[in-house]
Design a protein around this motif. Structure first.
Motif, PDB file in Angstrom:
ATOM      1  N   ARG A  67      28.419  13.891  47.231  1.00 27.58           N
ATOM      2  CA  ARG A  67      28.413  12.934  48.200  1.00 27.58           C
ATOM      3  C   ARG A  67      27.072  13.069  49.054  1.00 27.58           C
ATOM      4  O   ARG A  67      26.344  12.248  49.406  1.00 27.58           O
ATOM      5  CB  ARG A  67      29.418  13.072  49.019  1.00 27.58           C
ATOM      6  N   GLN A  85      25.037  10.821  46.926  1.00 26.73           N
ATOM      7  CA  GLN A  85      25.666   9.777  47.389  1.00 26.73           C
ATOM      8  C   GLN A  85      26.647   8.942  46.496  1.00 26.73           C
ATOM      9  O   GLN A  85      26.709   7.718  46.298  1.00 26.73           O
ATOM     10  CB  GLN A  85      24.704   8.908  47.915  1.00 26.73           C
ATOM     11  N   THR A  92      32.097   8.788  46.219  1.00 28.76           N
ATOM     12  CA  THR A  92      32.806   8.390  47.689  1.00 28.76           C
ATOM     13  C   THR A  92      33.945   7.463  47.436  1.00 28.76           C
ATOM     14  O   THR A  92      34.149   6.852  46.452  1.00 28.76           O
ATOM     15  CB  THR A  92      31.799   7.734  48.508  1.00 28.76           C
ATOM     16  N   THR A 122      28.716  10.755  53.065  1.00 28.48           N
ATOM     17  CA  THR A 122      27.656  11.305  52.336  1.00 28.48           C
ATOM     18  C   THR A 122      26.626  11.902  53.436  1.00 28.48           C
ATOM     19  O   THR A 122      25.735  12.440  53.098  1.00 28.48           O
ATOM     20  CB  THR A 122      26.796   9.910  51.858  1.00 28.48           C
TER      21      THR A 122
END
Length: 427
Positions: free
Chosen positions: A220, A224, A227, A286
């Motif tokens: 995360r 990124q 999630t 994130t």
């Protein structure tokens, strides 16, 4: 039960959760008390929607209660923010090991000399009734970030730990009944069922929870990705930790509890040049300073909803099975002996020398709630060969103790904790 019966039961549970959630929080009674009465109404004593027999449907009931325990143990692990090696764990460990062993011994003695049970059945009864319950104790347990006193932390930690530590004693009882292989001179029981079960379960849980927690936080914050869908993370950690432990012949219950603790302990690794977000702003999953906190809150929120559903469903079933209590005369003296003598005495002996105030020991000694854990071990025993008069006697005593505990501790639990909080705060 038929498929339409299961569908109706599931629908009633879900709708009841939605309709009664706010109402129950306003009542001076515990939700479990209401659910127990509801189960009696829905069972053979009432309109017979729930029709599960504790002996004939042992396999189904064992699976249901096992799932409920796993969900609750994971939730407790997520809530407890005290590091594993912190000295505050001394009290829960004393309760889960020393006090529980004393409890089993005292119940076994009562079983042999007061109930004319064979030794194996008496030890099995002790293993079934010794563990306190993490599912039904949520009203008196601490919430995340609120663990500041020994009593609450001890009750929460004990309820989670002793579902794993009771299992070897249940197997010992089955072994004395020739329903489980203890090995020559009990060596297999000592080495595999007792020592390895606990050590392996703790190791499996810590390893799975820590690795998956770090992996998710890394993905995360650095990529990124991964999630959302935290519901799958919760279910996945429970399933992997339990399955891994069981495949290694270790305690799945301890594995799931420690997996929750390890997942909670997953730390952020802030990127260079980044700063924490300002107070009051949303914390994105994130952000390298906040990813682990966001993950833990999301997983815990989902798991707590599952826990509430599991509590309602299992207590309804317990209420529906109460008509299968036979010859309840012994309950009139056995239940008071368990609540007023065995539990307080085992806690006082187990906590001796721990520098815990007498008031806290007495409170913990009273609030030893019996519930879904005891029903699970009962159904496990019935599903692994216990039959005949012994089976019926175990059903009567276990269901009677659980029902009495839900009612008695449901009435006294919250007022006692409020009084304790006032004394703790000096008010």
């Amino acid at each position: 039960m038929s498929n339409p019966g299961w569908a109706l039961l599931a629908g009633l549970i879900l709708i009841a959760m939605m309709l009664t959630g706010t109402l129950l929080s306003r009542l001076p009674l515990s939700g479990a008390m209401v659910y127990l009465v509801g189960g009696m109404v829905l069972g053979p004593l009432g309109i017979s929607i729930i029709d599960l027999h504790p002996i004939k449907d042992a396999a189904t009931l064992e699976l249901m209660t096992e799932i409920a325990l796993l969900i609750s143990l994971f939730s407790v692990g997520l809530k407890l923010e005290v590091p594993i090696l912190d000295r505050r764990w001394i009290a829960p460990y004393r309760l889960a090991f020393i006090s529980m062993t004393i409890t089993v011994a005292l119940i076994a003695a009562i079983g042999v000399y007061g109930l004319a049970m064979p030794l194996g059945v008496a030890v099995l009864l002790g293993g079934i009734l010794a563990p306190t319950d993490p599912v039904l104790a949520t009203a008196i347990q601490a919430e995340p970030g609120a663990i500041h006193d020994t009593a609450r932390f001890s009750l929460a930690g004990e309820g989670a730990l002793n579902d794993g530590t009771a299992f070897p004693l249940v197997l010992l009882g089955l072994g004395l009944m020739q329903l489980h292989d203890l090995g020559e001179s009990g060596r297999q029981w000592w080495a595999l069922d007792l020592l390895w079960s606990m050590v392996g379960g703790i190791a499996a849980g810590v390893l799975v929870g820590a690795l998956l927690g770090k992996l998710v936080v890394y993905l995360r914050t650095r990529h990124q990705s991964a999630t959302g869908l935290d519901e799958f993370l919760a279910l996945g950690v429970i399933a992997i930790s339990f399955g891994a432990a069981q495949l290694c012949h270790a305690s799945g219950f301890l594995a799931v509890f420690f997996a929750g603790m390890a997942l909670r302990s997953a730390r952020n690794f802030p990127l260079l040049g980044t700063k924490p977000m300002a107070p009051g702003m949303n914390e994105p999953a994130t952000h390298s300073h906040h990813a682990s906190g966001v993950m833990t809150r999301a997983v815990l929120g989902f798991n707590e909803q599952l826990e509430r559903i599991a509590e309602l469903g299992i207590v309804l079933v317990v209420g529906a099975m109460l008509p299968y209590i036979a010859n309840p005369a012994s309950l009139w003296w056995f239940v008071p002996a368990l609540f007023l003598v065995v539990r307080p005495l085992s806690v006082l002996l187990g906590m001796a020398g721990a520098a815990v105030p007498l008031q806290q020991s007495m409170l913990v000694g009273w609030l030893g709630i019996r519930g879904i854990g005891s029903v699970y071990y009962l159904e496990f025993a019935l599903n692994h060969g216990v039959s005949g008069a012994s089976a019926q006697q175990l059903v009567t005593l276990t269901l009677g103790v659980v029902a009495a505990s839900i009612l008695v501790h449901g009435v006294t639990g919250r007022p006692l904790m409020r009084c304790y909080d006032r004394r703790l705060g000096g008010g």
